[in-house]
Scaffold this motif. Sequence first.
Motif, PDB file in Angstrom:
ATOM      1  N   PRO A  18      42.231  45.119  43.360  1.00 48.46           N
ATOM      2  CA  PRO A  18      41.119  44.442  42.692  1.00 48.46           C
ATOM      3  C   PRO A  18      41.458  44.163  41.230  1.00 48.46           C
ATOM      4  O   PRO A  18      42.332  44.825  40.650  1.00 48.46           O
ATOM      5  CB  PRO A  18      39.989  45.475  42.792  1.00 48.46           C
ATOM      6  N   VAL A  19      40.775  43.191  40.654  1.00 51.21           N
ATOM      7  CA  VAL A  19      40.963  42.875  39.241  1.00 51.21           C
ATOM      8  C   VAL A  19      39.648  42.318  38.700  1.00 51.21           C
ATOM      9  O   VAL A  19      38.869  41.706  39.441  1.00 51.21           O
ATOM     10  CB  VAL A  19      42.125  41.872  39.045  1.00 51.21           C
ATOM     11  N   ALA A  20      39.412  42.547  37.418  1.00 42.30           N
ATOM     12  CA  ALA A  20      38.190  42.051  36.785  1.00 42.30           C
ATOM     13  C   ALA A  20      38.514  41.467  35.433  1.00 42.30           C
ATOM     14  O   ALA A  20      39.378  41.976  34.707  1.00 42.30           O
ATOM     15  CB  ALA A  20      37.170  43.177  36.641  1.00 42.30           C
ATOM     16  N   PHE A  21      37.807  40.399  35.104  1.00 40.07           N
ATOM     17  CA  PHE A  21      37.971  39.737  33.816  1.00 40.07           C
ATOM     18  C   PHE A  21      36.619  39.745  33.104  1.00 40.07           C
ATOM     19  O   PHE A  21      35.579  39.581  33.735  1.00 40.07           O
ATOM     20  CB  PHE A  21      38.410  38.273  33.992  1.00 40.07           C
ATOM     21  N   TRP A  22      36.686  39.882  31.784  1.00 37.82           N
ATOM     22  CA  TRP A  22      35.456  39.966  31.000  1.00 37.82           C
ATOM     23  C   TRP A  22      35.377  38.821  30.010  1.00 37.82           C
ATOM     24  O   TRP A  22      36.408  38.380  29.461  1.00 37.82           O
ATOM     25  CB  TRP A  22      35.424  41.315  30.282  1.00 37.82           C
ATOM     26  N   CYS A  23      34.167  38.336  29.776  1.00 36.00           N
ATOM     27  CA  CYS A  23      33.958  37.232  28.847  1.00 36.00           C
ATOM     28  C   CYS A  23      32.729  37.489  27.993  1.00 36.00           C
ATOM     29  O   CYS A  23      31.662  37.857  28.508  1.00 36.00           O
ATOM     30  CB  CYS A  23      33.782  35.919  29.611  1.00 36.00           C
TER      31      CYS A  23
END
Lengths: 113, 111
Positions: A18-23
Amino acid sequence: EAGVVQSPRYKIIEKKQPVAFWCNPISGHNTLYWYRQNLGQGPELLIRYENEEAVDDSQLPKDRFSAERLKGVDSTLKIQPAELGDSAVYLCASSLGPRDTQYFGPGTRLTVL
Amino acid sequence: DQQVKQNSPSLSVQEGRISILNCDYTNSMFDYFLWYKKYPAEGPTFLISISSIKDKNEDGRFTVFLNKSAKHLSLHIVPSQPGDSAVYFCAGRAAGNKLTFGGGTRVLVKP
């Protein structure tokens, strides 16, 4: 004034992880967008938020991608599990309103091995 | 279905000369067209736009021309400067502020 902030800037993972990106959008911008940019191509819209509501997610591959924008400010885009073809730059953009100029963050470059 | 196409992947021009970038589209529902500029490791930056009811918009060294009957637009940069070296994306805007981008044109301005 701070621009659109994204983290991490780079991420390398193995497939099926899994991977997550934040903005974090520009302060006061109600509309937030996530784009994916493949190598040698232009950005493609994945999802658009008006405040905390996803108003256009027609291009989001919902079997493995999810996004949220709790409280209508920050947003997170997640991929689970990642596939080799997900390697791309993920760009976040924001605009004051739904018809205003979009301002882009620097993006997160994802490499799936 | 590529609704926005930039057929020239790259362009090289001498400093001080004119750069002309071209873009073709198929979607008649676009109400605005935009040009974005992108430096390496940065996000695209808005450059200039034009309404579909106009045929020209000028901002300093940058001018965009729209030929609606031909479904074609172009960006003129004059005079070109080394700092203009970047990738330029053309985009059409449809309902909901949805942008559809072309594949980009890499511009190199030689000193």
